[in-house]
Design an enzyme around this catalytic site. Structure first.
Site, PDB file in Angstrom:
ATOM      1  CB  SER A  74      -1.798  98.036  20.602  1.00 32.25           C
ATOM      2  OG  SER A  74      -2.045  96.787  20.045  1.00 32.25           O
ATOM      3  CG  ASP A  87      -6.443  99.821  14.190  1.00 33.50           C
ATOM      4  OD1 ASP A  87      -6.147  98.638  14.005  1.00 33.50           O
ATOM      5  OD2 ASP A  87      -6.030 100.494  15.155  1.00 33.50           O
ATOM      6  CG  HIS A  97      -2.751  98.658  15.374  1.00 30.33           C
ATOM      7  ND1 HIS A  97      -3.924  98.629  16.090  1.00 30.33           N
ATOM      8  CD2 HIS A  97      -1.821  98.085  16.176  1.00 30.33           C
ATOM      9  CE1 HIS A  97      -3.712  98.060  17.256  1.00 30.33           C
ATOM     10  NE2 HIS A  97      -2.457  97.727  17.332  1.00 30.33           N
TER      11      HIS A  97
END
Ligand SMILES: *[C@@H]1O[C@H](CO)[C@@H](O)[C@H](O)[C@H]1NC(C)=O
Ligand SMILES: *[C@@H]1O[C@H](CO)[C@@H](O)[C@H](O)[C@H]1NC(C)=O
Length: 413
Positions: free
Chosen positions: A183, A354, A387
């Site tokens: 991320s 995601d 995610h």
């Protein structure tokens, strides 16, 4: 739009949206825990809390950035089968995302958690913790309660945190390292690489849930964020300060928002982070005990600017004179990802579910990398992953980590 709708949609939705991206679980549950927490004893350090109990050796280290932040790092020098063998272990650095800290790599069982798997596979594992999070709150002169402590955006993670930790590991191990980012940990790395930084000290970089462009967060919330996040709103509202999702002010805002008729926060959450396929309920429970962690408000604003503008730039002061003062030009300088050195080995893994690292945004990143040397770029697409699955999913040990590790072995020089 109702009166409540108007006040709540602007800043509040943004806050909700931007923090739930990482929480990956039920918001209501999180509130209960957030309010009653403070029972986590951080004084003994992350090694004692989450590594030693599993029977691994672990060292605590401290790294001071050029702007005075004292970052803690943990090293797992070898796996449970010991350090014998005399082979030179390849160092690998794990950089977490926004609003969490290094513990996210350690929450599943040792057979499932990346940090332990790497150690057991013969790597010398280093875990970093971003400034402002539980284990990295010290500073040589500033108090975390002061505003000046929080006067930074993710630009400073690129310009000072990352160089400090990469240098430290490089010097300690006397060899180049592999990098793993998740991320925001991918965004800061890509931004650094685009400026030619770090690349001389890395063997390769693995980017999980790569985030560079955020334009395609196509959720209703996302669109509201984009419209609402003009700098003024947030800057006037929170200014330069700590953004602590567990603080009463943020928790109350969220509660207010979620108590509106017709708003289901469970669905809101899922629609933001994506539907993580493979989280273990006990791990989520643990995650919620330790996370989320604070960051600076400027970092949140900066991320929202990326989302709004569709271009990766330094922090935009939203005023020509202030940009001029900081950058010598009226608009913030671009991080141009087409400048990433074409021979830097890159492993990318992204998920079809995601919603933060959206497939179209990853496509834009891949387009920037189209001149990359073919044998230096490995791209993996997992259609069920969202995610949090890349860090905490129980199947990541089968579908992500083995390919990453063989990529590291292929680029060990
Ligand atoms: C979930 O985690 C718990 C606690 O670590 C463990 O006992 C259980 O086997 C895990 N379940 C799965 C499906 O991995
Ligand atoms: C990045 O650099 C390339 C090549 O120099 C250029 O064509 C492109 O317009 C730049 N992108 C941005 C966003 O400045």
């Amino acid at each position: 739009m109702s009166y409540y709708g108007k006040i709540l949609t602007l800043s509040h939705i943004i806050l909700l949206g931007l923090f739930v991206q990482v929480s990956g679980s039920r918001l209501t549950r999180w509130w209960d825990m957030a309010v009653g927490r403070g029972d986590v004893d951080a004084s003994a350090g992350l090694c004692a809390l989450a590594v030693a109990p599993h029977g691994y050796k672990c060292e605590e280290h401290q790294v001071v950035t050029t702007d005075g932040y004292i970052l803690s790092m943990q090293r797992i020098p070898f796996g449970r089968n010991g350090g014998a063998g005399g082979t030179r272990r390849q160092p690998v650095l794990l950089q977490h995302g926004v609003l969490v800290d290094g513990i996210t790599w350690l929450l599943n069982s040792p057979q499932e958690s990346l940090a332990f798997i790497l150690a057991d596979s013969g790597f010398d594992v280093w875990i970093s913790n971003t400034r402002g999070t539980r284990f990295s709150r010290q500073h040589t002169s500033l108090d975390p309660k002061s505003r000046s402590y929080w006067d930074w955006s993710w630009d400073e993670l690129v310009s000072t945190d990352l160089p400090a930790i990469v240098d430290f590991v490089y010097k300690q191990s006397a060899q180049k390292l592999h990098y793993v980012g998740h991320s925001l940990g991918t965004l800061v790395a890509l931004a650094s690489f685009s400026e030619g930084k770090l690349v001389d000290k890395l063997k390769s970089a693995a980017l999980l849930s790569p985030v560079a462009y955020l334009t395609h967060m196509e959720t209703p919330l996302g669109i509201l964020c984009a419209k609402a996040f003009v700098g003024e709103i947030i800057t006037n509202w929170l200014g330069v300060s700590e953004f602590n999702p567990a603080s009463a002010i943020v928790v109350n805002l969220l509660k207010g928002f979620c108590s509106q008729p017709g708003v289901d926060c469970y669905d809101l959450m899922t629609s933001f982070t994506g539907n993580n396929c493979c989280l273990n309920a006990s791990t989520v429970e643990l995650f919620l005990k330790y996370e989320p962690q604070p960051t600076s408000t400027k970092t949140m604003v900066h991320l929202a600017q990326t989302f709004r503008d569709g271009v990766l730039t330094k922090y935009d002061y939203e005023r020509k004179d202030l940009n001029m003062e900081s950058y010598g030009q009226t608009t913030p300088p671009v991080y141009n990802l087409t400048n990433i050195p074409a021979d830097l080995p890159l492993f990318l893994s992204y998920g079809g579910k995601d919603l933060l690292s959206d497939v179209s945004d990853v496509a834009q990143l891949l387009d920037d990398l189209k001149q990359h040397q073919i044998d230096k770029l490995s791209v993996q697409f997992l259609k069920n992953f969202a995610h949090a699955d890349f860090v905490m999913g129980v199947t990541a040990k089968q579908v992500v980590y083995p390919s990453m590790i063989s990529f590291f072995h292929d680029h060990d020089k």
